[in-house]
Motif scaffolding. Structure first.
Motif, PDB file in Angstrom:
ATOM      1  N   GLN A  73      -0.910  -1.935 -12.328  1.00  0.00           N
ATOM      2  CA  GLN A  73      -1.861  -1.653 -11.261  1.00  0.00           C
ATOM      3  C   GLN A  73      -1.681  -0.238 -10.714  1.00  0.00           C
ATOM      4  O   GLN A  73      -2.648   0.489 -10.503  1.00  0.00           O
ATOM      5  CB  GLN A  73      -1.688  -2.665 -10.130  1.00  0.00           C
ATOM      6  CG  GLN A  73      -2.554  -2.382  -8.896  1.00  0.00           C
ATOM      7  CD  GLN A  73      -2.069  -3.135  -7.664  1.00  0.00           C
ATOM      8  OE1 GLN A  73      -1.150  -3.948  -7.763  1.00  0.00           O
ATOM      9  NE2 GLN A  73      -2.680  -2.866  -6.529  1.00  0.00           N
ATOM     10  N   PHE A 127      -3.047   9.249  -5.173  1.00  0.00           N
ATOM     11  CA  PHE A 127      -2.862   7.886  -4.660  1.00  0.00           C
ATOM     12  C   PHE A 127      -3.681   7.672  -3.384  1.00  0.00           C
ATOM     13  O   PHE A 127      -4.234   6.582  -3.175  1.00  0.00           O
ATOM     14  CB  PHE A 127      -1.381   7.608  -4.402  1.00  0.00           C
ATOM     15  CG  PHE A 127      -0.619   7.173  -5.617  1.00  0.00           C
ATOM     16  CD1 PHE A 127      -0.863   5.934  -6.197  1.00  0.00           C
ATOM     17  CD2 PHE A 127       0.340   7.995  -6.201  1.00  0.00           C
ATOM     18  CE1 PHE A 127      -0.165   5.515  -7.329  1.00  0.00           C
ATOM     19  CE2 PHE A 127       1.045   7.578  -7.322  1.00  0.00           C
ATOM     20  CZ  PHE A 127       0.789   6.340  -7.892  1.00  0.00           C
ATOM     21  N   LYS A 166     -10.163  12.111  -9.900  1.00  0.00           N
ATOM     22  CA  LYS A 166     -10.965  12.643  -8.793  1.00  0.00           C
ATOM     23  C   LYS A 166     -10.432  13.996  -8.326  1.00  0.00           C
ATOM     24  O   LYS A 166     -11.212  14.916  -8.046  1.00  0.00           O
ATOM     25  CB  LYS A 166     -10.982  11.651  -7.629  1.00  0.00           C
ATOM     26  CG  LYS A 166     -11.660  10.333  -7.950  1.00  0.00           C
ATOM     27  CD  LYS A 166     -11.514   9.332  -6.804  1.00  0.00           C
ATOM     28  CE  LYS A 166     -12.114   7.979  -7.176  1.00  0.00           C
ATOM     29  NZ  LYS A 166     -11.932   6.977  -6.109  1.00  0.00           N
ATOM     30  N   GLU A 199      -6.514   8.833  -2.645  1.00  0.00           N
ATOM     31  CA  GLU A 199      -7.902   8.577  -3.027  1.00  0.00           C
ATOM     32  C   GLU A 199      -8.173   7.081  -3.214  1.00  0.00           C
ATOM     33  O   GLU A 199      -9.299   6.620  -3.035  1.00  0.00           O
ATOM     34  CB  GLU A 199      -8.249   9.318  -4.327  1.00  0.00           C
ATOM     35  CG  GLU A 199      -8.450  10.807  -4.182  1.00  0.00           C
ATOM     36  CD  GLU A 199      -9.761  11.146  -3.478  1.00  0.00           C
ATOM     37  OE1 GLU A 199     -10.677  10.303  -3.485  1.00  0.00           O
ATOM     38  OE2 GLU A 199      -9.847  12.246  -2.915  1.00  0.00           O
ATOM     39  N   GLU A 200      -7.128   6.349  -3.576  1.00  0.00           N
ATOM     40  CA  GLU A 200      -7.262   4.907  -3.826  1.00  0.00           C
ATOM     41  C   GLU A 200      -6.644   4.067  -2.712  1.00  0.00           C
ATOM     42  O   GLU A 200      -6.441   2.864  -2.866  1.00  0.00           O
ATOM     43  CB  GLU A 200      -6.607   4.565  -5.170  1.00  0.00           C
ATOM     44  CG  GLU A 200      -7.213   5.300  -6.354  1.00  0.00           C
ATOM     45  CD  GLU A 200      -8.686   4.945  -6.548  1.00  0.00           C
ATOM     46  OE1 GLU A 200      -9.000   3.746  -6.600  1.00  0.00           O
ATOM     47  OE2 GLU A 200      -9.511   5.878  -6.647  1.00  0.00           O
ATOM     48  N   GLN A 256       0.814  -1.206   0.000  1.00  0.00           N
ATOM     49  CA  GLN A 256       0.000   0.000   0.000  1.00  0.00           C
ATOM     50  C   GLN A 256       0.857   1.270   0.000  1.00  0.00           C
ATOM     51  O   GLN A 256       0.337   2.359   0.146  1.00  0.00           O
ATOM     52  CB  GLN A 256      -0.945  -0.001   1.210  1.00  0.00           C
ATOM     53  CG  GLN A 256      -2.022  -1.080   1.156  1.00  0.00           C
ATOM     54  CD  GLN A 256      -2.922  -0.927  -0.048  1.00  0.00           C
ATOM     55  OE1 GLN A 256      -2.893  -1.749  -0.955  1.00  0.00           O
ATOM     56  NE2 GLN A 256      -3.720   0.104  -0.088  1.00  0.00           N
ATOM     57  N   ARG A 289      -7.013   6.798 -11.754  1.00  0.00           N
ATOM     58  CA  ARG A 289      -8.344   6.927 -11.142  1.00  0.00           C
ATOM     59  C   ARG A 289      -8.348   8.031 -10.088  1.00  0.00           C
ATOM     60  O   ARG A 289      -9.238   8.884 -10.063  1.00  0.00           O
ATOM     61  CB  ARG A 289      -8.766   5.600 -10.501  1.00  0.00           C
ATOM     62  CG  ARG A 289      -9.156   4.502 -11.477  1.00  0.00           C
ATOM     63  CD  ARG A 289      -9.881   3.374 -10.755  1.00  0.00           C
ATOM     64  NE  ARG A 289      -9.102   2.830  -9.648  1.00  0.00           N
ATOM     65  CZ  ARG A 289      -8.245   1.819  -9.749  1.00  0.00           C
ATOM     66  NH1 ARG A 289      -8.046   1.245 -10.932  1.00  0.00           N
ATOM     67  NH2 ARG A 289      -7.585   1.379  -8.690  1.00  0.00           N
ATOM     68  N   GLY A 290      -7.351   8.004  -9.214  1.00  0.00           N
ATOM     69  CA  GLY A 290      -7.290   9.015  -8.158  1.00  0.00           C
ATOM     70  C   GLY A 290      -7.067  10.405  -8.708  1.00  0.00           C
ATOM     71  O   GLY A 290      -7.644  11.387  -8.218  1.00  0.00           O
ATOM     72  N   TYR A 316      -3.582   4.470  -1.080  1.00  0.00           N
ATOM     73  CA  TYR A 316      -2.132   4.283  -1.098  1.00  0.00           C
ATOM     74  C   TYR A 316      -1.426   5.467  -0.435  1.00  0.00           C
ATOM     75  O   TYR A 316      -1.820   6.619  -0.617  1.00  0.00           O
ATOM     76  CB  TYR A 316      -1.608   4.157  -2.529  1.00  0.00           C
ATOM     77  CG  TYR A 316      -1.868   2.819  -3.172  1.00  0.00           C
ATOM     78  CD1 TYR A 316      -0.844   1.893  -3.335  1.00  0.00           C
ATOM     79  CD2 TYR A 316      -3.143   2.477  -3.614  1.00  0.00           C
ATOM     80  CE1 TYR A 316      -1.074   0.664  -3.933  1.00  0.00           C
ATOM     81  CE2 TYR A 316      -3.389   1.253  -4.211  1.00  0.00           C
ATOM     82  CZ  TYR A 316      -2.352   0.350  -4.368  1.00  0.00           C
ATOM     83  OH  TYR A 316      -2.589  -0.874  -4.955  1.00  0.00           O
ATOM     84  N   ASN A 333      -2.943   2.476 -13.181  1.00  0.00           N
ATOM     85  CA  ASN A 333      -4.414   2.537 -13.157  1.00  0.00           C
ATOM     86  C   ASN A 333      -4.914   3.182 -11.869  1.00  0.00           C
ATOM     87  O   ASN A 333      -5.871   3.970 -11.878  1.00  0.00           O
ATOM     88  CB  ASN A 333      -5.006   1.137 -13.309  1.00  0.00           C
ATOM     89  CG  ASN A 333      -4.822   0.572 -14.701  1.00  0.00           C
ATOM     90  OD1 ASN A 333      -4.650   1.326 -15.668  1.00  0.00           O
ATOM     91  ND2 ASN A 333      -4.838  -0.743 -14.823  1.00  0.00           N
ATOM     92  N   THR A 334      -4.250   2.850 -10.764  1.00  0.00           N
ATOM     93  CA  THR A 334      -4.615   3.421  -9.462  1.00  0.00           C
ATOM     94  C   THR A 334      -4.434   4.931  -9.471  1.00  0.00           C
ATOM     95  O   THR A 334      -5.324   5.687  -9.070  1.00  0.00           O
ATOM     96  CB  THR A 334      -3.752   2.792  -8.352  1.00  0.00           C
ATOM     97  OG1 THR A 334      -4.060   1.402  -8.256  1.00  0.00           O
ATOM     98  CG2 THR A 334      -4.024   3.446  -7.007  1.00  0.00           C
TER      99      THR A 334
END
Length: 251
Positions: free
Chosen positions: A218, A55, A229, A57-58, A24, A225-226, A60, A221-222
């Protein structure tokens, strides 16, 4: 025997949680590049803050590790960190790295002495001039360099380029507009050095992650996405405007 099984079980559980915990955390190597990222700025600069919050937001955490630019690139290439930022795209980098969504788009310009304005329109007209740049940094002008239209005199410390320019030892310094203006004000050369009115290019910058790392797809993509946002809820633009207003003051 039962005791040994219990010990083994709990040892395995501890390893599992340790593995999950480390998974994480994202380790990113970076160089000093105020006002975007710097250990001397609030929240390490507005770009660093955007990356950390994207990060987060997801789920991490991000560990920022400052080092010289060339070393940051090599550490990422060797997989000793998860990635490095900020970098532009290039053919050579694409052999080793994958890119996140563009984090910021900047304008590279040429800075010149106020008392010695220079007019140019085509890259081949820059052949006659001494132009300062930073070692290990790409300005998106590789084709110009390959064609011999421009040859950069590269050094490690950005501020020293502007001092050389002020002394007449350079004709230009190539730099992002925001970075150059920040340096000029920081070292007291406002009024002596100014931006040339012909922009060099607009260039997007990314987080680079080693393509052969099993975590890269991964993590990209993470981040993407964050990052969406952070952009959509207005934080991205708010942080950038706050930086322009000088609110990311030196610690």
């Amino acid at each position: 025997m039962l005791h040994a099984l219990k010990v083994g079980f709990w040892f395995g559980i501890c390893l599992l949680f340790s593995s999950l915990s480390s998974a994480q955390t994202v380790k990113l190597a970076t160089g000093e590049w105020a006002p975007f990222q710097s250990a001397t700025l609030k929240n390490d600069g507005y770009v660093s803050q955007i990356i950390v919050e994207a990060f987060a937001e997801e789920g991490y955490d991000v560990e920022l590790i400052y080092m010289p630019w060339k070393r940051a690139m090599e550490e990422a290439k060797q997989g000793r960190v998860d990635g490095t930022f900020l970098w532009g795209k290039s053919e050579e980098r694409s052999k080793h790295f994958s890119y996140t969504a563009p984090v910021v788009t900047l304008t590279n310009v040429l800075f010149q002495r106020t008392d010695n304005p220079i007019t140019w329109n085509k890259p081949e007209e820059l052949k006659a001039y001494k132009i300062g740049g930073i070692d290990g940094f790409s300005y998106g002008i590789e084709k110009w360099e390959e064609q011999g239209f421009i040859k950069l005199e590269r050094i490690f410390v950005a501020e020293n380029n502007y001092k050389k320019l002020a002394l007449g030892r350079l004709d230009f310094v190539i730099e992002d507009r925001d970075v150059g203006m920040a340096i000029i004000h920081r070292i007291g050369l406002q009024g002596k050095i100014t931006e040339n009115n012909q922009p060099v290019n607009n260039r997007s910058y990314y987080i680079l992650m080693p393509t052969d790392s099993p975590r890269t797809k991964q993590l990209i993509n993470t981040f993407n996405r964050g990052f969406s946002k952070v952009v959509e809820d207005g934080r991205y633009e708010a942080y950038r405007e706050a930086s322009i207003r000088g609110e990311y003051k030196l610690k």
